[in-house]
Scaffold this motif. Sequence first.
Motif, PDB file in Angstrom:
ATOM      1  N   UNK A 108      29.737  11.572  42.814  1.00 25.90           N
ATOM      2  CA  UNK A 108      29.870  11.472  41.373  1.00 25.90           C
ATOM      3  C   UNK A 108      29.951  12.852  40.740  1.00 25.90           C
ATOM      4  N   UNK A 109      30.199  12.891  39.444  1.00 31.06           N
ATOM      5  CA  UNK A 109      30.397  14.160  38.749  1.00 31.06           C
ATOM      6  C   UNK A 109      29.153  15.042  38.818  1.00 31.06           C
ATOM      7  N   UNK A 110      27.981  14.474  38.544  1.00 29.54           N
ATOM      8  CA  UNK A 110      26.776  15.290  38.380  1.00 29.54           C
ATOM      9  C   UNK A 110      26.328  15.938  39.687  1.00 29.54           C
ATOM     10  N   UNK A 111      26.212  15.149  40.736  1.00 32.38           N
ATOM     11  CA  UNK A 111      25.778  15.742  42.012  1.00 32.38           C
ATOM     12  C   UNK A 111      26.837  16.697  42.543  1.00 32.38           C
ATOM     13  N   UNK A 112      28.109  16.382  42.323  1.00 30.89           N
ATOM     14  CA  UNK A 112      29.184  17.271  42.773  1.00 30.89           C
ATOM     15  C   UNK A 112      29.133  18.596  42.028  1.00 30.89           C
ATOM     16  N   UNK A 113      28.822  18.549  40.725  1.00 32.92           N
ATOM     17  CA  UNK A 113      28.704  19.775  39.933  1.00 32.92           C
ATOM     18  C   UNK A 113      27.580  20.657  40.464  1.00 32.92           C
ATOM     19  N   UNK A 114      26.439  20.052  40.779  1.00 29.91           N
ATOM     20  CA  UNK A 114      25.308  20.813  41.307  1.00 29.91           C
ATOM     21  C   UNK A 114      25.673  21.457  42.641  1.00 29.91           C
ATOM     22  N   UNK A 115      26.322  20.702  43.520  1.00 29.74           N
ATOM     23  CA  UNK A 115      26.711  21.233  44.823  1.00 29.74           C
ATOM     24  C   UNK A 115      27.724  22.371  44.662  1.00 29.74           C
ATOM     25  N   UNK A 116      28.671  22.223  43.734  1.00 31.93           N
ATOM     26  CA  UNK A 116      29.656  23.282  43.495  1.00 31.93           C
ATOM     27  C   UNK A 116      28.966  24.576  43.064  1.00 31.93           C
ATOM     28  N   UNK A 117      27.967  24.461  42.199  1.00 27.10           N
ATOM     29  CA  UNK A 117      27.239  25.650  41.759  1.00 27.10           C
ATOM     30  C   UNK A 117      26.426  26.235  42.917  1.00 27.10           C
ATOM     31  N   UNK A 118      25.788  25.394  43.690  1.00 26.17           N
ATOM     32  CA  UNK A 118      25.006  25.880  44.837  1.00 26.17           C
ATOM     33  C   UNK A 118      25.891  26.631  45.826  1.00 26.17           C
ATOM     34  N   UNK A 133      37.926  23.757  37.037  1.00 27.99           N
ATOM     35  CA  UNK A 133      38.210  24.784  38.058  1.00 27.99           C
ATOM     36  C   UNK A 133      37.368  24.642  39.320  1.00 27.99           C
ATOM     37  N   UNK A 134      36.352  23.792  39.296  1.00 28.45           N
ATOM     38  CA  UNK A 134      35.385  23.741  40.401  1.00 28.45           C
ATOM     39  C   UNK A 134      35.457  22.459  41.225  1.00 28.45           C
ATOM     40  N   UNK A 135      36.051  21.384  40.671  1.00 30.87           N
ATOM     41  CA  UNK A 135      36.051  20.091  41.368  1.00 30.87           C
ATOM     42  C   UNK A 135      37.411  19.418  41.227  1.00 30.87           C
ATOM     43  N   UNK A 136      37.800  18.573  42.189  1.00 30.39           N
ATOM     44  CA  UNK A 136      39.085  17.874  42.117  1.00 30.39           C
ATOM     45  C   UNK A 136      39.148  16.916  40.922  1.00 30.39           C
ATOM     46  N   UNK A 137      40.369  16.710  40.445  1.00 27.27           N
ATOM     47  CA  UNK A 137      40.587  15.856  39.283  1.00 27.27           C
ATOM     48  C   UNK A 137      40.091  14.436  39.527  1.00 27.27           C
ATOM     49  N   UNK A 138      40.332  13.895  40.723  1.00 23.25           N
ATOM     50  CA  UNK A 138      39.940  12.502  40.961  1.00 23.25           C
ATOM     51  C   UNK A 138      38.439  12.340  41.151  1.00 23.25           C
TER      52      UNK A 138
END
Length: 631
Positions: free
Chosen positions: A268-278, A547-552
């Motif tokens: 999902x968006x939220x966990x993916x965002x955290x992982x991208x930052x990590x 810029x950090x995660x895929x569109x889908x």
Amino acid sequence: MCGIVGMLDVRGKRDIDRELLSRMNETQHHRGPDEADLYLEPGVGFGHRRLSVIDIASGLQPLGNEDGSVMVCYNGEIYNFRELRTELQAAGHVFRTRCDTEVIVHAWEEWGEQCVHRFRGMFAFGLWDRRQQLMFLGRDRLGVKPLYYAHTTDGFLAFSSELKALRQLPGISRQLDPRAVEDYFAYGYIPEPRTIYDGALKLSPGHILTQRVGAPPAQPVRYWDVPFQPHASMSQGEVQHELIERLREAVRIRLVADVPLGAFLSGGVDSSAVVAMMAGLSDSPVNTCSIGFKDPNFDESDYAAQVAQQHRTAHHMEQVDPDDYGLLDTLAGLYDEPFADSSAIPTYRVCQLARQRVTVALSGDGGDENLAGYRRYRYAMAEQRVRGRIPEGLRRPLFGTLGRWYPKADWAPRVFRAKTTFEALSRDLVEGYFHGVSLMSDAMRGQLFSDRFRSGLQGYRAIEVMRGHAANAPASDPLSTLQYLDLKTYLPGDILTKVDRASMAHALEVRVPLLDHQLVEWISGLPPSLKLQGSEGKYIFKKSLEPHLPHDILYRRKMGFSVPLASWFRGPLRQRVRDSLLGPLLADSGMFNQHYLRELVEQHQSGMRDYSAPIWSLLMFEAFLRKEAHA
């Protein structure tokens, strides 16, 4: 992470029963399997179970100042403890450890009750000041860590991380609170500050309690609230840049640990965002964990794998048995009071998986409440626009009548399932939202309860919880008001409770960067149109993350973390449902209308209605009663 307990003799200096305190402490062994200790002096006792995360060698609790006149028992993480330690050392305080716990002791000496304003993190603690003869309890602003307390009939104040510890006390009433039962069957959990027992309470998020020896039982005081204060005008580009910088910083300060660390990754968006930052902050691959389901309607593992591949994480995925319902009785023991969020099952499993590799995991919890990600916000705003166009004098009778007479068509295509919408439109914003999120409607609960039980409620209705919060809401617009309601109810009562118990059952610490209070404060001041734009929730968050995660990943339909209850109750759990809902335990409780229980079971199992959520709530309530009977 830890488990904490404590007792104060409010009437004087009676000795604390060491065996009782130890028994209370050991009920929370799972929260801290590494070490345990007790501290006792006349009239005061602390117990602590430790999960070692920072300063493993010297962070044992309870911990005191130089002369032992101040003692603390603490669960959580203070992420700015190094900066605070430097400031406190400059003021003359002497530190003996490298752990964040000692910062609380000296912060109390320096700033008193105001110390909580200086802490950035998740925390629940009890502190004893011998010179001032007082016990001070504090809980973090958003309620990430739990804190239960009770004023006992024999004159003690007791506190603990979990309700099971307080149940050991002989001076606590374990009568079920009828209002808590009404709340449970409306919300699916029991909102703060109530517990299922009339003799125990939760310290609400953002609250403190100061109890002096010899004084009447103290009442909690709020020290923080979500401000919802608009910022000075910024361009969308400026907002996007600052949002990412603030998120990155909230993640960065949560990467401090002396043990293996990783993240949950659902896709999902939220966990993916955290992982991208990590991933951007780490020199080595981030450990990520996710679980999958055989049913594609519930499975997000492919999306998680896509994010893991993009950010080159050390990814671990396990598939959960589609009939993983054997945890029902385990969950009843974990949560100590009725808890009806069935996603506790996959949450338990992903924590179990994560603990095989890490001791600390970051999660994406809090994004939906902060940034208006739930679909229900979109529906509620659409309903609110209709309310604004039709005078109340016409709207209430018109849609009230339609709602009463329109059939409940669970079997029909969504476009024809208008009963709930009509009912919501006949109400105001808060009542309509309550109606939309309720596990069981007012009408259903009216039929569910027996005449005797309804009489015992003395007119109380669960909507009073939301009405109380709405009356204190600093937000002025409808969307922010609804977000505020969720931040006060659903987030601490359901989401954070679910994750705390599931993670601590496996001695896993979970950190939530999206609930960093400075980030929450800043996001609350953004215009509502940047959170929900048209039908797109989390609009500005998703734009910032492009810029950090895929569109889908960013723009796919939200799935949630759910399990196939409806088919379970018509298939492998068919007899369990009948035995539990139609058996002697619910009948003997005197709370329920037996005819209506049978109607729920028959109509669901025949396929006429989908009553899976009410049935799950009743299964969990019956499991709780069974645990109570054998306690």
